[in-house]
Motif scaffolding. Sequence first.
Motif, PDB file in Angstrom:
ATOM      1  N   MET A   1      50.844  34.631  29.208  1.00  0.00           N
ATOM      2  CA  MET A   1      49.522  34.352  28.739  1.00  0.00           C
ATOM      3  C   MET A   1      49.011  32.844  28.729  1.00  0.00           C
ATOM      4  SD  MET A   1      47.218  36.164  27.463  1.00  0.00           S
ATOM      5  CE  MET A   1      45.646  36.055  26.280  1.00  0.00           C
ATOM      6  N   ARG A  98      45.953  43.273  34.061  1.00  0.00           N
ATOM      7  CA  ARG A  98      45.884  43.496  32.851  1.00  0.00           C
ATOM      8  C   ARG A  98      44.536  42.944  32.195  1.00  0.00           C
ATOM      9  NH1 ARG A  98      51.602  43.283  29.620  1.00  0.00           N
ATOM     10  NH2 ARG A  98      50.370  44.612  28.087  1.00  0.00           N
ATOM     11  N   ARG A 101      44.345  41.385  28.722  1.00  0.00           N
ATOM     12  CA  ARG A 101      44.498  40.084  28.601  1.00  0.00           C
ATOM     13  C   ARG A 101      43.738  38.999  29.245  1.00  0.00           C
ATOM     14  NH1 ARG A 101      50.989  39.039  30.063  1.00  0.00           N
ATOM     15  NH2 ARG A 101      51.962  40.453  28.156  1.00  0.00           N
TER      16      ARG A 101
END
Length: 256
Positions: A1, A98, A101
Amino acid sequence: MTGILLSEWTKLRSLRSTAFTLLALAVLAIGLGVLISSGAGAGYAELPEAERAAFDPTQVSTQSYLAAQLALGVLGVLVISGEYATGMIRTSLTAVPRRARLLAAKAAVFTAVALVSGLVVGFGAFLLGQVTLAGTDAPHTTLAEPHVARAAAGAGLYLAAIGLLGVAVGTIVRSTAGGITVLVAVTLLVPAFGQGLPGGWGERLVRWWPTTAGSRVMTVKSDPDLLGPWAGYGVLCVAVAATLVAAFAVLRARDA
């Protein structure tokens, strides 16, 4: 992240539109705030006694948020719609499969920038506005007075929320022009025209519409017919959160 956040920060700061939009935000919030304060101060002596008693120096100096909110809102729309316009969104989704995210990173980076920018221009508009009011011998105030610091900071909090709303709307609409149109309707047109609705509907709309309720966080004087500062801002935050949830759902369900 962490890598996604750094990537989104690089995208945001490297775009020319970011610098231009933040400059427009400063001009609209601070410059227009000074002009409004100057006009209100010059006309204060001619106001009826009842309007003098209701005069709120803090609200006068931060009233420029009506125009400034569009600058951050437009930047929020561009954060995502610009990638759809250039086709860059396909590259982004390839790098970050994803999707939740990716959108979370965009929202987080933009919120940080919007919050800092909003607080800077909020306090700037307030401080310069009070100096302007003092120069016209109209009532003015300071951050040391009760609720004033909260109201000045509230201008930044409100602007950041509108910017995040722009990110959500841009994700759903996927068009810069369409996103800006929706944003203008939500922030300006519905509150302006909705006040004239008959049968008490206009009063309810002013009380509960997210943007008008959220703007209460910038006021010092209470109004029994309207929500309190934090209650009104809470309504705005709930509306923004709901729109973001819809944006996450749309991004995951639709093709790029």
